[in-house]
Design a protein around this motif. Structure first.
Motif, PDB file in Angstrom:
ATOM      1  N   HIS B 323       0.876  -1.168   0.000  1.00 35.86           N
ATOM      2  CA  HIS B 323       0.000   0.000   0.000  1.00 35.86           C
ATOM      3  C   HIS B 323       0.916   1.222   0.000  1.00 35.86           C
ATOM      4  O   HIS B 323       1.944   1.216   0.685  1.00 35.86           O
ATOM      5  CB  HIS B 323      -0.883  -0.008   1.255  1.00 35.86           C
ATOM      6  N   PRO B 324       0.566   2.284  -0.734  1.00 40.74           N
ATOM      7  CA  PRO B 324       1.447   3.462  -0.800  1.00 40.74           C
ATOM      8  C   PRO B 324       1.793   4.048   0.572  1.00 40.74           C
ATOM      9  O   PRO B 324       2.866   4.651   0.726  1.00 40.74           O
ATOM     10  CB  PRO B 324       0.621   4.455  -1.629  1.00 40.74           C
ATOM     11  N   LEU B 325       0.929   3.869   1.568  1.00 42.17           N
ATOM     12  CA  LEU B 325       1.244   4.401   2.912  1.00 42.17           C
ATOM     13  C   LEU B 325       2.442   3.693   3.552  1.00 42.17           C
ATOM     14  O   LEU B 325       2.957   4.131   4.580  1.00 42.17           O
ATOM     15  CB  LEU B 325       0.027   4.273   3.832  1.00 42.17           C
ATOM     16  N   MET B 326       2.877   2.576   2.942  1.00 42.75           N
ATOM     17  CA  MET B 326       4.031   1.856   3.493  1.00 42.75           C
ATOM     18  C   MET B 326       5.368   2.437   3.031  1.00 42.75           C
ATOM     19  O   MET B 326       6.421   2.020   3.532  1.00 42.75           O
ATOM     20  CB  MET B 326       3.978   0.379   3.080  1.00 42.75           C
ATOM     21  N   THR B 376      10.266  -2.630   1.899  1.00 35.16           N
ATOM     22  CA  THR B 376       9.095  -1.932   1.321  1.00 35.16           C
ATOM     23  C   THR B 376       9.310  -1.698  -0.174  1.00 35.16           C
ATOM     24  O   THR B 376       8.361  -1.770  -0.949  1.00 35.16           O
ATOM     25  CB  THR B 376       8.824  -0.579   2.019  1.00 35.16           C
ATOM     26  N   LYS B 377      10.562  -1.417  -0.572  1.00 30.41           N
ATOM     27  CA  LYS B 377      10.831  -1.203  -1.999  1.00 30.41           C
ATOM     28  C   LYS B 377      10.544  -2.459  -2.799  1.00 30.41           C
ATOM     29  O   LYS B 377       9.994  -2.410  -3.895  1.00 30.41           O
ATOM     30  CB  LYS B 377      12.285  -0.782  -2.213  1.00 30.41           C
ATOM     31  N   GLN B 378      10.942  -3.616  -2.241  1.00 31.57           N
ATOM     32  CA  GLN B 378      10.688  -4.877  -2.941  1.00 31.57           C
ATOM     33  C   GLN B 378       9.185  -5.129  -3.074  1.00 31.57           C
ATOM     34  O   GLN B 378       8.712  -5.595  -4.112  1.00 31.57           O
ATOM     35  CB  GLN B 378      11.351  -6.040  -2.209  1.00 31.57           C
ATOM     36  N   LEU B 379       8.430  -4.810  -2.009  1.00 27.19           N
ATOM     37  CA  LEU B 379       6.970  -4.990  -2.069  1.00 27.19           C
ATOM     38  C   LEU B 379       6.359  -4.045  -3.101  1.00 27.19           C
ATOM     39  O   LEU B 379       5.451  -4.425  -3.851  1.00 27.19           O
ATOM     40  CB  LEU B 379       6.343  -4.745  -0.694  1.00 27.19           C
ATOM     41  N   ALA B 383       4.347  -5.116  -6.445  1.00 30.24           N
ATOM     42  CA  ALA B 383       2.993  -4.630  -6.734  1.00 30.24           C
ATOM     43  C   ALA B 383       2.958  -3.969  -8.110  1.00 30.24           C
ATOM     44  O   ALA B 383       2.000  -4.138  -8.877  1.00 30.24           O
ATOM     45  CB  ALA B 383       2.536  -3.647  -5.651  1.00 30.24           C
ATOM     46  N   GLY B 384       4.030  -3.209  -8.442  1.00 27.43           N
ATOM     47  CA  GLY B 384       4.110  -2.581  -9.755  1.00 27.43           C
ATOM     48  C   GLY B 384       4.139  -3.612 -10.861  1.00 27.43           C
ATOM     49  O   GLY B 384       3.430  -3.505 -11.862  1.00 27.43           O
TER      50      GLY B 384
END
Lengths: 392, 392
Positions: B323-326, B376-379, B383-384
């Motif tokens: 989620h972008p909030l992460m 978080t970057k990997q997640l 997602a991308g």
């Protein structure tokens, strides 16, 4: 029907300490208590003090003394803001004191490994204890009782609460304190009335549990009334001990309908409320003991000789044994509502402690209002006689 | 220094029942539960129902069904007024729902031997549980969870609470319920989103405690996502059981600084709050599991293969894993505040559960924010990729 059974026990342990001048920097007790097992050495623990305004007015130097104490004893960080709330029942009658404590807990980051210490009478301890019990589902609470009543009775137990809907202790929890510290020097500044007031709970516990303690009270009544410190120190300790033993041996969180320590209390609670708390709790308990002792003569096995001893002891201690609010003129007398309210608070069947003798409590489940009326009449007549013959 | 030692243990026992259509008059369970040992046969016991408004909207016939039930089963007196409070976090965000329940407890004379039954999701159970725990120092509380999340996790435990000062569960207590009754038919009217949401807590408890349960979840992911009732019944029961065992075996009232069941929760709590509770708790837990699983690869012994299995399982169940909030752009990223707040609520040392393998939880006391940022970057990248290749 399928189910999973959940069963566990939660152990509770705390100490009730007896000391003097605990805020003097050369007294290590308080520093030892906050460093005792059960506290987390890794965390930066804090301690927030909440004072009874009345106790603070009588001891204005205490906050400065506490600051000096924790400047020397650095194993816990003193929250610089020392707050106070009104003493007596008014602390409990609305939520403002409760909220003031929650605000301080939040503002100063008091967490479950930090302490909220309450210094004051029973109502203040009840209010602070409730706030400490529900903030973060329970922060560590240290009770430093400042009255005879709280040192020997309410302060050493596991209950807290505030009044709500005009009902005594409508909100509250069972939450054992982290520790209790009784400092006998805090009693020095009490008024005679508050000094005396706490003694009735000792008479009560002696009557239902310990005839030898009653004999001691009877032998030391004048010393106690005249503020002899050694006598009071013994009374506080023995009464606290009986109270603690009772809690541990019976039903600490009161899952049943019985509250065996509440001899004399059904009418005491009602008299406090009817007098708008002009009658102090301990004074009301003395009135309640007088009433239920005479009722125990009429309805149970207590002898009139023993009842007279009890009444006389209360009088020698300086208590009234009758108050006009106790009058029972008919079935709708205000005092009688106290029976129903006493049942409602605990729920279940009405359960009232009476006496079959000194040191011999007995529980009953109904009260004969005609005999109760007779008991109040005898108390009223006795009070009238005393006024006619003040030398008696 | 003199002291009296107080020591006692309080036993807590309750059952978590599994049944269907519990408000049908021919199902005796509810009547048996209110008549079970521990209730006082002498007293006129009452039962007050508090509903989750959302559950009531989806099941408008329930109040009438309950009235018919207690017209047949008369061992307890149904309070005629059946009240409701909003579902979801809004029940907990101000005190109005809490006060509404206290008002009903007072108005209808619910005492310690009577019951307050809550029917609804976790937030409603938390609010009703808190009111029941502090009214009269605790009236009997029956939980009837109405969501997957509350049936398998929050509803079977010992905690309650409401939010205060904008802080989650700032006020609350540890108070075991009198009983929990899981009715699988209450799940039928859940939205797909709420049905799914509760599954993440099962993934969580499997990951830290039970590799075999993880294998079962992995084998049944599509059945669960497609609302297979038998699969869900097994999940609810197994997850509830693991939760109950954990509570009983460790530290039921959380006196330490550790909360081993809260894998994935430090970020979940923060994401809920940052999204103003648009993200459901279970959805936030799925995001938190994804994050702490990848972090466990970087900082602990979890293999990338196992982390991929975890992420893939969450996706098959229908959860987002980013989620972008992460996003963590720098040291002041909002998500990072969640670590500090997680520590503060429990107090003491920061304690975070991570994974050394599937079924192998491990506690650590510090988090490397550079590695966390990498996770978080990997997640985000994953997602991308999914958005670019939606068939993946």
């Amino acid at each position: 029907m399928e189910y999973l059974q959940q069963s566990f026990s939660v152990p509770f342990n705390y100490r009730v300490w007896f000391s003097s001048s605990i805020f003097n920097s050369d007294n290590p007790l308080l520093a030892q208590v906050v460093a005792s097992p059960g506290t987390n050495a890794h965390a930066q623990r804090k301690i927030l003090f909440v004072f009874d305004q009345g106790l603070l007015d009588a001891n204005p130097g205490l906050p400065e003394k506490i600051r000096r104490y924790f400047a020397v004893h650095k194993n816990v960080l003193l929250v610089d803001e020392i707050i106070s709330i009104p003493g007596g029942e008014s602390a409990k009658n609305d939520e403002s004191s409760f909220r003031k404590i929650l605000n301080a807990v939040d503002k100063h980051g008091i967490d479950r490994h930090s302490f909220v210490a309450a210094v004051g009478g029973g109502a203040v301890l009840d209010t602070v204890g409730y706030a400490a019990a529900v903030a973060h589902r329970g922060v560590k609470h240290i009770r430093i009782p400042g009255t005879v009543l709280s040192q020997n009775d309410s302060g050493v137990g596991v209950k807290n609460g505030i009044n709500y809907f005009g009902k005594k202790n409508f909100l509250g929890t069972f939450a054992p304190p982290f520790a209790v510290i009784n400092d006998d020097t805090l009693l020095n500044t009490l008024s005679d009335r508050h000094w005396r007031s706490g003694i009735s709970e000792a008479v009560k516990v002696a009557l239902i549990k310990d005839a030898a303690f009653f004999e001691w009270l009877d032998a030391n009544a004048e010393s106690l009334a005249n503020r002899n410190k050694e006598a009071m120190a013994y009374l506080v300790r023995r009464c606290a001990q009986l109270h603690l033993e009772h809690i541990a041996s019976a039903d600490p969180f009161e899952s049943g309908s019985s509250r065996p320590l509440d001899f004399g209390h059904w009418s005491a609670h009602k008299l406090e409320q009817l007098s708008r708390f002009d009658i102090l709790h301990g004074e009301a308990v003395a009135l309640g003991i007088a009433l239920d002792s005479l009722y125990s003569v009429l309805a149970r096995q207590l002898t009139i000789t023993d009842a007279e001893r009890i009444l006389h002891l209360l009088e020698r201690l300086g208590f009234d044994t009758y108050h006009p609010l106790m009058a029972i003129d008919n079935e709708t007398a205000p005092l009688l509502k106290g029976l129903q309210e006493f049942r409602e608070h605990l729920g279940g069947e009405l359960t009232i402690m009476l006496l079959d003798g000194i040191g011999k409590g007995v529980e009953v489940h109904s009260i004969d209002t005609v005999q109760l009326q007779e008991a109040t009449k005898q108390l009223a007549a006795r009070a009238g006689d005393k006024q006619l013959n003040p030398t008696n």
